[in-house]
Design a protein around this motif. Structure first.
Motif, short mmCIF file in Angstrom:
data_model
loop_
_atom_site.label_atom_id
_atom_site.label_comp_id
_atom_site.label_asym_id
_atom_site.label_seq_id
_atom_site.Cartn_x
_atom_site.Cartn_y
_atom_site.Cartn_z
N THR A 1 34.91 61.86 46.28
CA THR A 1 33.99 61.92 45.15
C THR A 1 32.90 60.85 45.23
O THR A 1 31.88 60.96 44.53
CB THR A 1 34.74 61.78 43.82
OG1 THR A 1 35.55 60.60 43.84
CG2 THR A 1 35.64 62.98 43.57
N ARG A 2 33.11 59.83 46.05
CA ARG A 2 32.08 58.80 46.26
C ARG A 2 31.96 58.52 47.75
O ARG A 2 32.93 58.53 48.48
CB ARG A 2 32.43 57.49 45.53
CG ARG A 2 32.42 57.58 44.03
CD ARG A 2 32.84 56.25 43.40
NE ARG A 2 32.84 56.30 41.96
CZ ARG A 2 33.85 56.74 41.22
NH1 ARG A 2 34.96 57.17 41.81
NH2 ARG A 2 33.77 56.77 39.90
N HIS A 3 30.76 58.22 48.18
CA HIS A 3 30.53 57.78 49.55
C HIS A 3 31.21 56.43 49.74
O HIS A 3 31.21 55.59 48.82
CB HIS A 3 29.02 57.66 49.79
CG HIS A 3 28.64 57.46 51.22
ND1 HIS A 3 28.79 56.26 51.86
CD2 HIS A 3 28.09 58.33 52.12
CE1 HIS A 3 28.37 56.38 53.11
NE2 HIS A 3 27.94 57.63 53.30
N PRO A 4 31.81 56.16 50.90
CA PRO A 4 32.46 54.87 51.13
C PRO A 4 31.53 53.68 50.92
O PRO A 4 31.98 52.61 50.48
CB PRO A 4 32.93 54.95 52.58
CG PRO A 4 33.09 56.40 52.84
CD PRO A 4 32.03 57.09 52.03
N GLY A 5 30.25 53.85 51.21
CA GLY A 5 29.30 52.77 50.96
C GLY A 5 29.18 52.47 49.48
O GLY A 5 29.11 51.30 49.06
N THR A 6 29.17 53.51 48.67
CA THR A 6 29.12 53.33 47.21
C THR A 6 30.40 52.68 46.71
O THR A 6 30.37 51.80 45.84
CB THR A 6 28.91 54.69 46.52
OG1 THR A 6 27.74 55.32 47.07
CG2 THR A 6 28.74 54.52 45.03
N THR A 7 31.54 53.10 47.25
CA THR A 7 32.82 52.49 46.87
C THR A 7 32.85 51.02 47.25
O THR A 7 33.30 50.17 46.46
CB THR A 7 33.98 53.24 47.54
OG1 THR A 7 34.03 54.58 47.04
CG2 THR A 7 35.31 52.56 47.25
N ALA A 8 32.37 50.69 48.45
CA ALA A 8 32.35 49.29 48.87
C ALA A 8 31.46 48.45 47.96
O ALA A 8 31.83 47.32 47.58
CB ALA A 8 31.86 49.19 50.32
N ALA A 9 30.30 48.99 47.59
CA ALA A 9 29.40 48.25 46.70
C ALA A 9 30.02 48.05 45.32
O ALA A 9 29.92 46.97 44.72
CB ALA A 9 28.07 48.98 46.59
N ALA A 10 30.66 49.10 44.80
CA ALA A 10 31.30 49.00 43.50
C ALA A 10 32.46 48.00 43.54
O ALA A 10 32.63 47.19 42.61
CB ALA A 10 31.81 50.37 43.06
N LEU A 11 33.24 48.04 44.60
CA LEU A 11 34.38 47.13 44.73
C LEU A 11 33.91 45.68 44.82
O LEU A 11 34.47 44.78 44.15
CB LEU A 11 35.20 47.50 45.97
CG LEU A 11 36.44 46.66 46.26
CD1 LEU A 11 37.47 46.79 45.13
CD2 LEU A 11 37.06 47.09 47.60
N ALA A 12 32.90 45.43 45.63
CA ALA A 12 32.37 44.07 45.76
C ALA A 12 31.78 43.58 44.44
O ALA A 12 31.94 42.40 44.07
CB ALA A 12 31.30 44.02 46.85
N SER A 13 31.12 44.46 43.71
CA SER A 13 30.53 44.09 42.42
C SER A 13 31.63 43.79 41.40
O SER A 13 31.55 42.81 40.64
CB SER A 13 29.64 45.22 41.90
OG SER A 13 28.59 45.48 42.81
N LEU A 14 32.68 44.62 41.37
CA LEU A 14 33.81 44.36 40.47
C LEU A 14 34.47 43.03 40.82
O LEU A 14 34.86 42.27 39.92
CB LEU A 14 34.83 45.50 40.58
CG LEU A 14 36.10 45.33 39.76
CD1 LEU A 14 35.80 45.37 38.27
CD2 LEU A 14 37.13 46.42 40.13
N ASP A 15 34.57 42.74 42.10
CA ASP A 15 35.18 41.48 42.52
C ASP A 15 34.36 40.29 42.04
O ASP A 15 34.91 39.27 41.60
CB ASP A 15 35.31 41.46 44.04
CG ASP A 15 36.28 40.40 44.54
OD1 ASP A 15 37.45 40.44 44.13
OD2 ASP A 15 35.84 39.55 45.33
#
Length: 335
Positions: free
Chosen positions: A78-92
């Protein structure tokens, strides 16, 4: 809540929040879990069935200060891995280094309404994890797979080493988790298969020279209302279960088709009656209010499981009252 439950110290427990309603309505539960000492807050990523998982996790991060936060469970489609990585880093960043990633192949309740097929799920999960880690490490990536591509992709932020836990109910996903994960979520595993799953994951961790964090997720059942919620919770999980599990409980292709049709028409509540009563017990922990927590704890110690994850429940405070007293603060956990 019993005041002793909320004493200083971290418990090997996690809670799962599902944002069926406004995100603000979940924040009291997140704060309660932190006050009790729970280690993790997992947020369901169920596509159109819930509010957005990453927005919800951000709200949880801003409302807490210690508990770890991550999706439980996201998927590679449902999300591109790049989008997931950006969201994860931002949440962190927002949480002060408390983020983790929970990822699996995704289920029909999430992917079906979006018209997404699970194409090569093992490959999709493995390559997504590889891409997310590479971007968090600050590397420039060129990758192709059956579900995404990256072209000289690089993120200028992100904390290397953010914990990645895989999840699933079948042996092939467990094997992948043992090979590439920092941990693995044993999600509603039939009790006849639980020990073998744990042993295989521990062996895989030992073979690569690093231990895995093993998380067991299922529902404590102490009364009829718990049992009814467990039937509802098993609907989509049984529909997506491996054939070996369906064969063990006597679930036919006709049963699977009927459950999936009911899920499409009305979600888990509409399909719950199709889950036979005798199918429920092997997947849950059944006991009295004064014993179910000890059953969970003793099973974890016997099998070498590190954490217990509560699924979404109607009354989180009552569920934590059942479990938390069974885990003395400061007690060494298996691993």
């Amino acid at each position: 809540m019993n005041d002793s439950i909320g004493a200083d110290g971290e418990l090997p427990l996690g809670v799962s929040l599902m944002a069926h309603g406004p995100v603000a309505g979940l924040l009291d539960d997140a704060r309660l879990a932190e006050a009790v000492g729970c280690r993790r807050c997992w947020v369901y990523d169920e596509g159109l069935a819930t509010r957005d998982a990453w927005v919800t996790m951000t709200a949880v991060a801003l409302s807490t200060s210690r508990i770890r936060i991550g999706p439980g469970i996201t998927n590679p489609y449902t999300r591109h891995p790049g989008t997931t990585a950006a969201a994860l880093a931002s949440l962190d960043e927002v949480s002060g280094g408390r983020a983790f990633l929970g990822i699996g192949a995704g289920g029909g309740m999430t992917l079906g309404p979006l018209g997404i097929d699970r194409i090569r799920p093992l490959e999709a999960v493995e390559k997504t994890v590889t891409a997310v880690r590479g971007l968090l490490d600050g590397r420039s990536l060129d990758m192709s797979s059956s579900t995404f591509s990256l072209r000289t992709a690089r993120m200028g932020y992100g904390r290397p080493g953010i914990e990645v836990l895989l999840a699933g109910r079948g042996p092939r996903m467990a094997d992948l988790g043992g090979r590439i994960g920092d941990g693995y979520v044993l999600s509603w595993i039939h009790r006849d298969f639980l020990g073998a799953h744990v042993e295989a994951l521990r062996t895989a961790g030992a073979a690569r020279g690093r231990p895995l964090t093993l998380v067991w997720s299922t529902m404590p059942v102490v009364d009829e209302s718990d049992f009814l919620l467990a039937r509802e919770s098993l609907t989509f999980r049984l529909a997506d279960s491996p054939s070996s599990v369906k064969e063990r409980i006597g679930m036919s292709d006709k049963d699977t088709t009927a459950i999936r049709a009911a899920l499409r028409d009305g979600g888990p509540p509409a399909a719950a009656h199709l889950v036979r009563e005798e199918w429920v017990d092997p997947f849950v922990v059944t006991g009295r209010t004064d014993s179910v927590g000890e059953i969970v704890r003793s099973t974890m110690h016997r099998l070498g499981i590190d954490e217990f994850q509560l699924p979404h429940v109607a009354d989180l405070g009552a569920a934590l009252e059942l479990l938390a007293p069974a885990f003395p603060k400061g007690e060494a956990q298996p691993g």
